[in-house]
Design a protein around this motif. Structure first.
Motif, PDB file in Angstrom:
ATOM      1  N   GLN A   1       0.804  -1.214   0.000  1.00 41.69           N
ATOM      2  CA  GLN A   1       0.000   0.000   0.000  1.00 41.69           C
ATOM      3  C   GLN A   1       0.839   1.267   0.000  1.00 41.69           C
ATOM      4  O   GLN A   1       0.402   2.295  -0.538  1.00 41.69           O
ATOM      5  CB  GLN A   1      -0.937   0.011   1.216  1.00 41.69           C
ATOM      6  CG  GLN A   1      -2.009  -1.068   1.182  1.00 41.69           C
ATOM      7  CD  GLN A   1      -2.877  -1.047   2.436  1.00 41.69           C
ATOM      8  OE1 GLN A   1      -2.664  -0.251   3.351  1.00 41.69           O
ATOM      9  NE2 GLN A   1      -3.854  -1.941   2.491  1.00 41.69           N
ATOM     10  N   HIS A   2       2.043   1.224   0.573  1.00 39.63           N
ATOM     11  CA  HIS A   2       2.783   2.465   0.810  1.00 39.63           C
ATOM     12  C   HIS A   2       4.188   2.473   0.234  1.00 39.63           C
ATOM     13  O   HIS A   2       4.893   3.462   0.418  1.00 39.63           O
ATOM     14  CB  HIS A   2       2.870   2.740   2.320  1.00 39.63           C
ATOM     15  CG  HIS A   2       1.544   2.797   3.006  1.00 39.63           C
ATOM     16  ND1 HIS A   2       0.684   3.867   2.877  1.00 39.63           N
ATOM     17  CD2 HIS A   2       0.904   1.894   3.819  1.00 39.63           C
ATOM     18  CE1 HIS A   2      -0.420   3.638   3.587  1.00 39.63           C
ATOM     19  NE2 HIS A   2      -0.305   2.458   4.158  1.00 39.63           N
ATOM     20  N   SER A   3       4.624   1.406  -0.422  1.00 39.43           N
ATOM     21  CA  SER A   3       5.976   1.427  -0.986  1.00 39.43           C
ATOM     22  C   SER A   3       6.086   2.403  -2.152  1.00 39.43           C
ATOM     23  O   SER A   3       7.178   2.907  -2.435  1.00 39.43           O
ATOM     24  CB  SER A   3       6.374   0.023  -1.449  1.00 39.43           C
ATOM     25  OG  SER A   3       5.462  -0.461  -2.427  1.00 39.43           O
ATOM     26  N   THR A   4       4.984   2.680  -2.843  1.00 41.44           N
ATOM     27  CA  THR A   4       5.035   3.662  -3.926  1.00 41.44           C
ATOM     28  C   THR A   4       5.228   5.070  -3.381  1.00 41.44           C
ATOM     29  O   THR A   4       5.993   5.864  -3.946  1.00 41.44           O
ATOM     30  CB  THR A   4       3.736   3.596  -4.756  1.00 41.44           C
ATOM     31  OG1 THR A   4       3.538   2.256  -5.211  1.00 41.44           O
ATOM     32  CG2 THR A   4       3.818   4.527  -5.946  1.00 41.44           C
ATOM     33  N   THR A   5       4.579   5.381  -2.283  1.00 43.77           N
ATOM     34  CA  THR A   5       4.730   6.704  -1.685  1.00 43.77           C
ATOM     35  C   THR A   5       6.099   6.857  -1.038  1.00 43.77           C
ATOM     36  O   THR A   5       6.707   7.931  -1.109  1.00 43.77           O
ATOM     37  CB  THR A   5       3.636   6.938  -0.635  1.00 43.77           C
ATOM     38  OG1 THR A   5       2.363   6.665  -1.232  1.00 43.77           O
ATOM     39  CG2 THR A   5       3.664   8.371  -0.140  1.00 43.77           C
ATOM     40  N   TYR A   6       6.602   5.810  -0.400  1.00 40.34           N
ATOM     41  CA  TYR A   6       7.911   5.840   0.270  1.00 40.34           C
ATOM     42  C   TYR A   6       8.811   4.809  -0.417  1.00 40.34           C
ATOM     43  O   TYR A   6       8.810   3.637  -0.033  1.00 40.34           O
ATOM     44  CB  TYR A   6       7.770   5.527   1.756  1.00 40.34           C
ATOM     45  CG  TYR A   6       6.906   6.519   2.495  1.00 40.34           C
ATOM     46  CD1 TYR A   6       7.424   7.737   2.908  1.00 40.34           C
ATOM     47  CD2 TYR A   6       5.563   6.253   2.771  1.00 40.34           C
ATOM     48  CE1 TYR A   6       6.638   8.653   3.573  1.00 40.34           C
ATOM     49  CE2 TYR A   6       4.767   7.166   3.433  1.00 40.34           C
ATOM     50  CZ  TYR A   6       5.313   8.368   3.841  1.00 40.34           C
ATOM     51  OH  TYR A   6       4.534   9.277   4.495  1.00 40.34           O
ATOM     52  N   PRO A   7       9.580   5.210  -1.427  1.00 37.91           N
ATOM     53  CA  PRO A   7      10.424   4.237  -2.139  1.00 37.91           C
ATOM     54  C   PRO A   7      11.494   3.601  -1.270  1.00 37.91           C
ATOM     55  O   PRO A   7      11.947   2.496  -1.561  1.00 37.91           O
ATOM     56  CB  PRO A   7      11.041   5.079  -3.268  1.00 37.91           C
ATOM     57  CG  PRO A   7      10.149   6.278  -3.409  1.00 37.91           C
ATOM     58  CD  PRO A   7       9.620   6.539  -2.039  1.00 37.91           C
ATOM     59  N   SER A   8      11.931   4.284  -0.215  1.00 35.45           N
ATOM     60  CA  SER A   8      12.982   3.725   0.642  1.00 35.45           C
ATOM     61  C   SER A   8      12.453   2.745   1.684  1.00 35.45           C
ATOM     62  O   SER A   8      13.250   2.176   2.441  1.00 35.45           O
ATOM     63  CB  SER A   8      13.720   4.861   1.356  1.00 35.45           C
ATOM     64  OG  SER A   8      12.829   5.580   2.205  1.00 35.45           O
ATOM     65  N   LEU A   9      11.143   2.550   1.743  1.00 33.59           N
ATOM     66  CA  LEU A   9      10.576   1.684   2.782  1.00 33.59           C
ATOM     67  C   LEU A   9      10.966   0.228   2.557  1.00 33.59           C
ATOM     68  O   LEU A   9      11.433  -0.457   3.480  1.00 33.59           O
ATOM     69  CB  LEU A   9       9.053   1.846   2.799  1.00 33.59           C
ATOM     70  CG  LEU A   9       8.291   1.080   3.881  1.00 33.59           C
ATOM     71  CD1 LEU A   9       8.715   1.527   5.256  1.00 33.59           C
ATOM     72  CD2 LEU A   9       6.786   1.272   3.691  1.00 33.59           C
ATOM     73  N   SER A  10      10.804  -0.271   1.357  1.00 37.94           N
ATOM     74  CA  SER A  10      11.111  -1.677   1.073  1.00 37.94           C
ATOM     75  C   SER A  10      12.591  -1.996   1.240  1.00 37.94           C
ATOM     76  O   SER A  10      12.941  -3.007   1.862  1.00 37.94           O
ATOM     77  CB  SER A  10      10.632  -2.029  -0.342  1.00 37.94           C
ATOM     78  OG  SER A  10      10.883  -3.380  -0.627  1.00 37.94           O
ATOM     79  N   PRO A  11      13.540  -1.186   0.736  1.00 37.71           N
ATOM     80  CA  PRO A  11      14.959  -1.504   0.984  1.00 37.71           C
ATOM     81  C   PRO A  11      15.353  -1.504   2.451  1.00 37.71           C
ATOM     82  O   PRO A  11      16.167  -2.327   2.878  1.00 37.71           O
ATOM     83  CB  PRO A  11      15.696  -0.412   0.201  1.00 37.71           C
ATOM     84  CG  PRO A  11      14.736   0.024  -0.850  1.00 37.71           C
ATOM     85  CD  PRO A  11      13.395  -0.086  -0.217  1.00 37.71           C
ATOM     86  N   ARG A  12      14.777  -0.618   3.238  1.00 35.97           N
ATOM     87  CA  ARG A  12      15.130  -0.571   4.663  1.00 35.97           C
ATOM     88  C   ARG A  12      14.625  -1.815   5.385  1.00 35.97           C
ATOM     89  O   ARG A  12      15.330  -2.385   6.234  1.00 35.97           O
ATOM     90  CB  ARG A  12      14.550   0.698   5.280  1.00 35.97           C
ATOM     91  CG  ARG A  12      15.211   1.974   4.783  1.00 35.97           C
ATOM     92  CD  ARG A  12      14.480   3.222   5.233  1.00 35.97           C
ATOM     93  NE  ARG A  12      14.454   3.329   6.682  1.00 35.97           N
ATOM     94  CZ  ARG A  12      13.824   4.312   7.333  1.00 35.97           C
ATOM     95  NH1 ARG A  12      13.184   5.236   6.648  1.00 35.97           N
ATOM     96  NH2 ARG A  12      13.835   4.351   8.638  1.00 35.97           N
ATOM     97  N   ILE A  13      13.418  -2.240   5.063  1.00 35.40           N
ATOM     98  CA  ILE A  13      12.898  -3.462   5.689  1.00 35.40           C
ATOM     99  C   ILE A  13      13.699  -4.676   5.217  1.00 35.40           C
ATOM    100  O   ILE A  13      13.990  -5.588   6.007  1.00 35.40           O
ATOM    101  CB  ILE A  13      11.402  -3.600   5.367  1.00 35.40           C
ATOM    102  CG1 ILE A  13      10.614  -2.498   6.080  1.00 35.40           C
ATOM    103  CG2 ILE A  13      10.879  -4.973   5.785  1.00 35.40           C
ATOM    104  CD1 ILE A  13       9.144  -2.516   5.794  1.00 35.40           C
ATOM    105  N   MET A  14      14.077  -4.712   3.949  1.00 38.74           N
ATOM    106  CA  MET A  14      14.902  -5.796   3.433  1.00 38.74           C
ATOM    107  C   MET A  14      16.227  -5.874   4.177  1.00 38.74           C
ATOM    108  O   MET A  14      16.701  -6.965   4.534  1.00 38.74           O
ATOM    109  CB  MET A  14      15.155  -5.579   1.940  1.00 38.74           C
ATOM    110  CG  MET A  14      14.102  -6.168   1.027  1.00 38.74           C
ATOM    111  SD  MET A  14      14.224  -7.957   0.949  1.00 38.74           S
ATOM    112  CE  MET A  14      15.884  -8.129   0.309  1.00 38.74           C
ATOM    113  N   LYS A  15      16.848  -4.736   4.427  1.00 44.36           N
ATOM    114  CA  LYS A  15      18.124  -4.723   5.147  1.00 44.36           C
ATOM    115  C   LYS A  15      17.959  -5.270   6.553  1.00 44.36           C
ATOM    116  O   LYS A  15      18.793  -6.049   7.045  1.00 44.36           O
ATOM    117  CB  LYS A  15      18.668  -3.289   5.184  1.00 44.36           C
ATOM    118  CG  LYS A  15      20.019  -3.160   5.843  1.00 44.36           C
ATOM    119  CD  LYS A  15      20.497  -1.717   5.811  1.00 44.36           C
ATOM    120  CE  LYS A  15      21.854  -1.572   6.486  1.00 44.36           C
ATOM    121  NZ  LYS A  15      22.328  -0.153   6.468  1.00 44.36           N
TER     122      LYS A  15
END
Length: 477
Positions: A342-356
């Motif tokens: 729902q929110h990875s498009t609005t916050y592009p850095s959200l998915s990489p930070r969770i992946m890390k």
């Protein structure tokens, strides 16, 4: 008749504006030879126009409730009469006229009025200190608050320090003796029951105060009482979750609900060993987060930084109740997937930070099996490529397999197998790998180098599954 005409001619010549003034103006314009009759007619017309302007200016003076006509009244009168206004006269600095005495040589000229020029002393002007004019008033725009969150910019007041920041107005807590492992909702405020934080609040009041209505306070209390403790009626809990999932008008309660969920997860996980009651509490709190995300009328984006810690804490905690561990980690993984979707498009850095965060929990040495299981299920929630980067390319399967005993069947092993099924589905008619065949030996060697010996043995019975995982194809070969 001749006497009447003479009287009319004399009346025309005795006006306020003299014909001689008209002749003077005409001579200044190089118009000579103006007759007396024409000059008298022009003088009468000028006098009429002056009377008309003064009459209109008098109306503006009376409407302004004044007794003195100012230059602004004359300007307004000229504007009403569609005449070009006079320039150089302002009502804020009215000119001062002085009267000159009549000349003895020409007593018929009358009294002359003039504006006296101000004498300026240059020595005094040079000695005076020059004053710099201040900057004029201007306007600018800034965000005072965005959905209740105040940006940290110079135009906004500073934030309240955390050590004196109590419960926001409208939701206050009372000290209560809660039993170990239990979590009780906050007590609604009351005028005759002072809060223990009121002493500190009297010294420094919050700069922005949000007061909840009595209905929202009652709703908050009934909602939290129906959800926790988890031993309450299931019907009430389901009704509370349904209300939280579908009702509109709960935006003002959203920060309090998010904070309540965060405190509940911390209280349930802060002990060394969690009981089944803690597992039920965590399950209810995860359901609350899911209901908040499902409500289309709530604007959740400003509170993602407060929602992610409870989700990741439940997902990666080392010791969860054995009865609820798999359910809690699976639910947290699904909620994490929903947040990213729902929110990875609005916050592009959200998915990489969770992946890390998940990769560190999976690969770092010294982590418990529960933490590694939660990291694997979290990668499954992020997506297929996250599973590939974590288990295959990052060596997560090899790390987990090195900590497992031969033939072990545990939740972490089941999570790795489930993640490998996400990468490539098993074959419906599996064909085992021949360890003695020259054609299968390179595939077995690559499988052991990529996944480790433990999980390589788990895939020896299905050649197509193993080849699909190593090649990265999504269809069985």
């Amino acid at each position: 008749m001749s006497k009447q005409k003479a009287r009319a001619t004399n009346a025309q010549l005795t006006g306020l504006y003299k014909p001689e003034a008209v002749k003077d103006v005409a001579e200044s314009l190089n118009i000579t030879g103006l007759s007396d009759a024409i000059a008298s007619a022009l003088a009468s017309d000028v006098e009429y126009r002056i009377h008309q302007v003064v009459e209109e200016a008098g109306r503006f003076m009376r409407h302004a409730r004044r007794t003195t006509i100012t230059t602004s009244d004359i300007d307004q009168a000229l504007r009403v009469l569609n005449i070009e206004p006079l320039y150089g006269h302002f009502p804020h600095n009215p000119p001062t006229f002085r009267r000159a005495p009549p000349f003895p040589q020409a007593p018929s000229v009358g009294t002359v009025y003039f504006v006296e020029d101000e004498e300026i002393d240059f020595d005094r002007v040079i000695r005076e200190e020059k004053i710099t004019m201040p900057k004029g008033v201007n306007w600018t725009a800034h965000w005072l608050a965005v959905e209740g969150v105040q940006p940290l910019i110079p135009e906004n007041p500073p934030a309240i320090p955390r050590d004196i920041e109590g419960e926001p107005s409208g939701i206050k807590r009372e000290p209560s003796t809660a039993r170990p492992g239990g979590l009780f909702p906050p007590t609604p405020p009351s005028s005759d029951r002072p809060s223990p934080m009121q002493g500190a609040k009297k010294q420094q009041q919050p700069l922005v105060k949000q007061v909840l209505s009595r209905e929202l306070q009652l709703y908050y209390t009934r909602l939290t009482s129906s959800l926790l403790p988890p031993s309450s009626d299931d019907t009430k809990r389901n009704a509370a979750l349904a209300s939280l999932r579908n009702d509109a008008g709960l935006q003002a309660l959203l920060p309090y609900l998010v904070r309540w969920v965060g405190e509940g997860v911390v209280n349930a996980l802060k002990g060394g060993v969690q009981t089944d009651n803690d597992g039920r509490v965590l399950g209810v709190l995860l359901d609350v987060i899911g209901a908040i995300l499902d409500n289309p009328t709530l604007f959740v984006e400003p509170y993602l930084h407060q929602l992610l810690p409870p989700i990741l804490s439940t997902l990666l905690h080392s010791t969860l109740p054995p009865t609820y561990a798999t359910y809690l980690r699976t639910t947290a993984s699904q909620i994490l997937s929903r947040v990213l979707r729902q929110h990875s498009t609005t916050y592009p850095s959200l998915s990489p930070r969770i992946m890390k965060t998940l990769l560190l929990a999976l690969i770092s040495p010294g982590k418990s099996k529960g933490t590694r299981e939660g990291a694997i299920r979290g990668l499954m929630g992020v997506g297929k490529e996250a599973v590939r980067k974590g288990l295959v390319e990052g060596g997560g399967a090899k790390v987990v397999g090195s900590e497992c005993m031969p033939g072990e069947q545990s939740p972490v092993v089941d999570s790795v197998i489930a993640a490998l099924k996400v990468l490539h589905p098993p074959s419906s008619h599996p064909l085992p790998l021949n360890t003695y065949a020259d054609t299968d030996q390179p595939l077995i060697t690559q499988l052991q180098e990529t996944l480790g010996e433990f999980f390589a043995e788990q895939l020896l019975f299905d050649r197509d599954w193993a080849a699909g995982i190593l090649s990265g194809s999504s269809e069985p070969s």
